[in-house]
Structures are given as structure tokens and as C-alpha cells.
Scaffold this motif. Structure first.
Motif, short mmCIF file in Angstrom:
data_model
loop_
_atom_site.label_atom_id
_atom_site.label_comp_id
_atom_site.label_asym_id
_atom_site.label_seq_id
_atom_site.Cartn_x
_atom_site.Cartn_y
_atom_site.Cartn_z
N PRO A 195 0.82 -1.21 0.00
CA PRO A 195 0.00 0.00 0.00
C PRO A 195 0.85 1.26 0.00
O PRO A 195 1.84 1.38 0.73
CB PRO A 195 -0.81 -0.13 1.29
CG PRO A 195 0.00 -1.03 2.17
CD PRO A 195 0.64 -2.00 1.23
N GLY A 196 0.46 2.21 -0.85
CA GLY A 196 1.16 3.49 -0.89
C GLY A 196 2.48 3.48 -1.62
O GLY A 196 3.19 4.48 -1.61
N VAL A 197 2.84 2.37 -2.24
CA VAL A 197 4.12 2.26 -2.95
C VAL A 197 3.86 2.04 -4.44
O VAL A 197 3.05 1.19 -4.81
CB VAL A 197 4.98 1.11 -2.38
CG1 VAL A 197 6.23 0.90 -3.22
CG2 VAL A 197 5.35 1.40 -0.93
N MET A 198 4.56 2.80 -5.26
CA MET A 198 4.48 2.59 -6.71
C MET A 198 5.86 2.23 -7.24
O MET A 198 6.86 2.85 -6.86
CB MET A 198 3.98 3.84 -7.43
CG MET A 198 3.80 3.63 -8.93
SD MET A 198 3.00 5.00 -9.79
CE MET A 198 4.41 6.04 -10.11
N ILE A 199 5.91 1.22 -8.09
CA ILE A 199 7.17 0.82 -8.72
C ILE A 199 7.01 0.95 -10.22
O ILE A 199 6.07 0.40 -10.81
CB ILE A 199 7.54 -0.63 -8.35
CG1 ILE A 199 7.72 -0.76 -6.82
CG2 ILE A 199 8.83 -1.04 -9.07
CD1 ILE A 199 8.07 -2.16 -6.35
N THR A 200 7.90 1.71 -10.82
CA THR A 200 7.90 1.91 -12.27
C THR A 200 9.06 1.14 -12.88
O THR A 200 10.21 1.33 -12.50
CB THR A 200 8.03 3.40 -12.63
OG1 THR A 200 6.95 4.13 -12.04
CG2 THR A 200 8.01 3.59 -14.15
N CYS A 201 8.74 0.26 -13.81
CA CYS A 201 9.76 -0.54 -14.49
C CYS A 201 9.99 0.06 -15.88
O CYS A 201 9.06 0.15 -16.69
CB CYS A 201 9.32 -2.00 -14.61
SG CYS A 201 9.15 -2.82 -13.01
N ASP A 202 11.21 0.48 -16.13
CA ASP A 202 11.59 1.05 -17.41
C ASP A 202 12.36 0.03 -18.23
O ASP A 202 13.34 -0.54 -17.74
CB ASP A 202 12.44 2.30 -17.22
CG ASP A 202 11.62 3.47 -16.70
OD1 ASP A 202 10.91 4.08 -17.51
OD2 ASP A 202 11.70 3.76 -15.49
N CYS A 203 11.92 -0.18 -19.46
CA CYS A 203 12.57 -1.13 -20.35
C CYS A 203 13.11 -0.37 -21.56
O CYS A 203 12.33 0.11 -22.39
CB CYS A 203 11.58 -2.21 -20.79
SG CYS A 203 10.84 -3.13 -19.41
#
Length: 239
Positions: free
Chosen positions: A110-118
Motif C-alpha cells: 500500500p502506498g508504494v508505486m514501482i515503475t519498471c523502465d525497459c
């Protein structure tokens, strides 16, 4: 002039796959190589998720979020790839994000965003499937970091997600299409699966013909075998 490459592999033999650590400032970062295709996959953690995510009565987020971005670098193809978004890249990054979200329990972050860049460094077919496979490893690394930092209490990773391309060329099912195979394919398909063997996404198109139910089953069987191999590599790396 680029010398034409001739693929010499058995129909269901995958290209050599390597997953390597790659030093960046992101919480998770790897370079995945599938034959000549190379994709830099990073995962960045943020404690400010989208405001549209559900919240409780006190305004606390009850879920987290995982998203992705995909880009082909200018030197990734023989003819320079122009910088900036395009419709193909947008479609691919949505595919990557959907596949990655299938691998996590968003309520455990909760409250955490993870962005994966390729970011595709070199393209020789299968960039979207390599991106999914490599991005999951970067995601797992980022989750581990977030747990050490106290941002996530319980591990939200359900298990690996991986993807591979498959197709029909000259009437024969072939696994893991490089560019030389891809341009000749009568049928082109991308398959993503989770660790339980369930399909996350199947994208199949008759590029230069149609395909039978038997050919579809053959492609899915070949893809599953390839994905199982990729998952073994993923698990070995994160351990």
C-alpha cells in the motif's frame, strides 16, 4: 551495409539468454540479453502512488501500483530510431505493465508505486518478451530493497512472470523468434505466463495466413517450455 544473419537453430531451441546486473541509481537494475537482443530493465520505487488508487476512510492507500515504460534507443536498430513515444511503444509498455501486475499482490504494498523502465539497447526480435522477463527480475530486486527500507512489510511477489515469442514459419512451429525468423513468420505470437502455468497474455496474429487449432496448441506448448526455462533463470538470479 548490414550483413544478413541466417538463423541456425532447431525449431524449439531458444537463443542464449543472459541476465546480468547493471549498475544504475534504480532500486532494481539488470541487462537481459536474448541472443542479439539487449534490454536494460530498471525498477524505481516511489512512495507517492497515483491519487486515483483506493484509500480508506482516513486517506491511507490500501493498494500500491506497478507500471512500466518501454523505449527503443536510437542506436537499437540499423536505421536510427527516432526518440519519443509512438503507438507501438505505448501498446508494448501497457502489455509489460499488465504482465508485471499479475506477478504481485498490490494490497501488500500500500502506498508504494514501482515503475519498471525497459530500454532496448539492441533489437533483434522479441524485445517486448525480453522486457517482461527482465523487468520482473528488476521488480523483484526493487521489492527486496523496499522491504529493507521498511516501505513494504510483506513480500508482494506471487512468483515470476516471463514471456517468449513463438510462430509458424514454412508450416513449422518455431520458438523464440529473432528478426530473421520474425519477418518470415506466417503466424506471430507473444505469450506471457505466470509461475502457475496460467496465461497472463496471448497475442497472436496470422501475419501471412491463418492457423489451425492444432498449430495454436503447438505454439502454446512450445511457448510454455520456453517460459519454464526463462523462469529457472529468473529464480536463479534473484536468489
Amino acid at each position: 551495409m548490414v550483413k544478413k544473419k541466417i538463423t541456425k537453430r532447431r525449431a524449439t531451441q531458444m537463443r542464449e539468454v543472459k541476465i546480468k546486473k547493471f549498475d544504475t541509481a534504480a532500486s532494481g537494475s539488470v541487462m537481459i540479453e536474448v541472443g542479439e537482443t539487449k534490454v536494460l530493465c530498471t525498477a524505481s520505487v516511489a512512495s507517492r502512488p497515483p491519487k486515483w488508487l483506493p484509500q480508506d476512510d482516513e486517506g491511507n492507500f490500501v493498494k500500491g501500483w506497478v507500471t512500466a515504460e518501454y523505449n527503443m534507443m536510437p542506436g537499437s536498430t540499423p536505421d536510427r530510431k527516432k526518440r519519443g513515444p509512438d503507438s507501438r511503444g505505448t501498446e508494448i509498455q501497457r502489455l509489460i505493465a499488465r504482465a508485471l501486475r499479475a506477478a504481485v499482490d498490490l494490497e501488500k504494498m500500500p502506498g508504494v508505486m514501482i515503475t519498471c523502465d525497459c530500454d532496448v539497447v539492441k533489437a533483434d526480435g522479441g524485445t517486448r518478451t525480453a522486457s517482461i522477463t527482465g523487468a520482473w527480475v528488476a521488480l523483484a530486486m526493487a521489492v527486496k530493497w523496499a522491504m529493507k527500507e521498511g516501505l513494504i512489510a510483506k513480500n508482494p511477489i506471487k512468483g515470476p512472470v516471463a514471456a517468449v515469442s513463438v510462430g509458424v514459419i514454412d508450416g513449422e512451429v518455431k520458438l523464440d523468434l529473432d528478426y530473421e525468423w520474425d519477418v518470415r513468420a506466417e503466424v506471430d505470437m507473444n505469450v506471457a505466463m505466470n509461475h502457475k502455468g496460467a496465461f497472463v497474455e496471448v497475442q497472436g496474429t496470422g501475419e501471412a495466413g491463418v492457423f489451425s487449432r492444432a498449430e495454436l496448441d503447438g505454439m502454446l506448448d512450445a511457448a510454455e517450455k520456453g517460459i519454464r526455462k526463462l523462469m529457472r533463470l529468473q529464480k536463479a538470479f534473484v536468489k
